[in-house]
Design an enzyme around this catalytic site. Structure first.
Site, PDB file in Angstrom:
ATOM      1  N   CYS A  57      37.830  36.888  32.867  1.00 24.44           N
ATOM      2  CA  CYS A  57      37.651  38.345  32.906  1.00 24.44           C
ATOM      3  C   CYS A  57      37.685  38.989  31.514  1.00 24.44           C
ATOM      4  O   CYS A  57      36.791  39.764  31.154  1.00 24.44           O
ATOM      5  CB  CYS A  57      38.686  38.987  33.828  1.00 24.44           C
ATOM      6  SG  CYS A  57      40.398  38.878  33.278  1.00 24.44           S
ATOM      7  N   HIS A  77      44.094  41.696  35.007  1.00 18.84           N
ATOM      8  CA  HIS A  77      42.650  41.620  35.226  1.00 18.84           C
ATOM      9  C   HIS A  77      41.981  42.816  34.558  1.00 18.84           C
ATOM     10  O   HIS A  77      42.556  43.899  34.452  1.00 18.84           O
ATOM     11  CB  HIS A  77      42.319  41.612  36.719  1.00 18.84           C
ATOM     12  CG  HIS A  77      40.879  41.292  37.010  1.00 18.84           C
ATOM     13  ND1 HIS A  77      40.333  40.039  36.804  1.00 18.84           N
ATOM     14  CD2 HIS A  77      39.859  42.072  37.469  1.00 18.84           C
ATOM     15  CE1 HIS A  77      39.050  40.050  37.136  1.00 18.84           C
ATOM     16  NE2 HIS A  77      38.737  41.272  37.538  1.00 18.84           N
ATOM     17  N   HIS A  97      32.457  42.315  36.450  1.00 23.16           N
ATOM     18  CA  HIS A  97      33.630  41.527  36.053  1.00 23.16           C
ATOM     19  C   HIS A  97      33.452  40.066  36.445  1.00 23.16           C
ATOM     20  O   HIS A  97      32.566  39.712  37.221  1.00 23.16           O
ATOM     21  CB  HIS A  97      34.905  42.098  36.684  1.00 23.16           C
ATOM     22  CG  HIS A  97      35.008  41.907  38.167  1.00 23.16           C
ATOM     23  ND1 HIS A  97      36.214  41.661  38.813  1.00 23.16           N
ATOM     24  CD2 HIS A  97      34.071  41.928  39.165  1.00 23.16           C
ATOM     25  CE1 HIS A  97      36.005  41.550  40.116  1.00 23.16           C
ATOM     26  NE2 HIS A  97      34.730  41.707  40.357  1.00 23.16           N
TER      27      HIS A  97
END
Length: 361
Positions: free
Chosen positions: A275, A323, A335
């Site tokens: 990510c 994240h 993402h």
């Protein structure tokens, strides 16, 4: 000093190579292929469990992958520190080499002065002038003696400073090496945790039948849709109307071009990403480097209100900032979700939002 100098340079270069090997995408954990188990008689499988049981499986998987994401951030942080420290050790080694060369030159000059004095019978220049019968020679030479004394004093002072610098460089290099070793161990521990969490998740999934996996996927989509719908129902999109900056547009274009590439923990392109690897590379491509990990992106970049975000901004998720995704407008993000998934377009409200940061504020 020569042997230590060569050893330090060799060690520094070895460290750089080791960090490079450890960071290579090829070291990322690969999902094992389940091996069929032979059986003499077919075993009856239970019927499809009720949704509440699969919901528990979904929550367990979310927890395992979340913990893997946390460990991945730890791995990336340790890797970044190790990379920086190895580069610092190399620079210190270069300074030690240059300092040693300078010290050797200063010693040669001091030795030349000592040899010249020996050739004149060991008498210092001032004494030689005092014994001269030529007053003119005495007066002319007095100035040169004073200059020579100052030069000698300066030479000794420079040698002393150079020796002190070399000691500092050596101590600094030793300290950097200790930190590098600590980060190497932290990186190895984080790698182990990532593998353990992903292996546990894959083992759990391997125990499901095809229909159970299909239903599990449906439950995941339903949960994501509900979260996104709840977020949109707050009316937030009516307030979000920011326009992307020029660098933001470039970052979004880069991220968009990566859609479909696989998630691999610790990866930062060009064939796969995690990510924060995706967001950091997108902004580096836009000409604005940012921290490597989602946690550091949250700590170091400027925070903006959700209603003020614009395309290119980064949305940080979960209370531990484990994240990160890039906002691309219209309530959507791009993402790299987790192992087994690919870079994708998703709803910005599908996960609990911690906050928004702006790289080019």
């Amino acid at each position: 000093m020569g042997t230590g100098k060569r050893g330090l340079i060799t060690a520094a270069v070895t460290v750089v190579c080791a960090v490079t090997v450890l960071a290579a995408p090829g070291t990322a954990f690969a999902a094992p292929t389940p091996t069929p188990t032979a059986s003499a008689t077919p075993t009856a499988r239970p019927t499809l469990p009720p949704n509440k049981d699969l919901e528990a499986v979904r929550e367990k998987l979310d927890k395992l992958y979340h913990d893997a994401a946390v460990a991945t951030d730890e791995y990336n942080a340790a890797e970044e520190k190790a990379r920086k420290q190895s580069a610092e050790i190399v620079e210190l080694a270069k300074k030690i080499v240059a300092g040693q060369k300078k010290l050797d030159d200063l010693k040669d000059r001091a030795g030349a002065a000592a040899r010249a004095q020996y050739r004149t019978g060991g008498l210092p220049p001032a004494a030689q002038l005092m014994l001269s019968d030529d007053p003119g020679q005495f007066l002319d030479g007095a100035g040169r003696v004073l200059q020579g004394q100052r030069a000698t004093k300066g030479l000794i002072g420079e040698m002393t400073r150079t020796q002190e610098d070399l000691k500092l460089y050596a101590a600094d290099a030793s300290d950097r090496w200790d930190k590098l070793e600590a980060n190497r161990k932290a990186k190895a521990a984080a790698r182990k945790k990532v593998k353990q969490q992903i292996a546990a998740a894959e083992k759990l999934q391997s125990q499901l039948e095809k229909k159970e996996k299909e239903r599990l996927a449906e439950l995941e989509q339903e949960a994501a849709l509900k979260a996104q719908t709840d977020w949109l129902d707050t009316g937030i999109l009516k307030e979000i109307n920011g326009k992307a900056s020029e660098q933001g547009k470039k970052a979004v274009e880069f991220a968009t071009a990566q859609i479909g590439k696989p998630y691999v923990w610790g990866a930062e392109g060009p064939k796969s990403y995690d990510c924060s690897g995706l967001t950091s590379q997108a902004w580096a491509n836009a000409g604005h480097p940012i921290p490597r990990t989602s946690q550091e992106q949250w700590k170091q970049l400027k925070h903006v209100d959700v209603k003020d975000m614009r395309p290119g901004d980064l949305i940080i998720y979960f209370d531990d900032a484990s994240h990160v995704a890039m906002y691309v407008g219209d309530g959507a993000i791009i993402h790299a979700p987790r192992p087994g998934r690919t870079v994708t377009l998703a709803g910005a409200g599908e996960m609990p939002i911690l906050g928004v940061v702006r790289p080019d504020a």
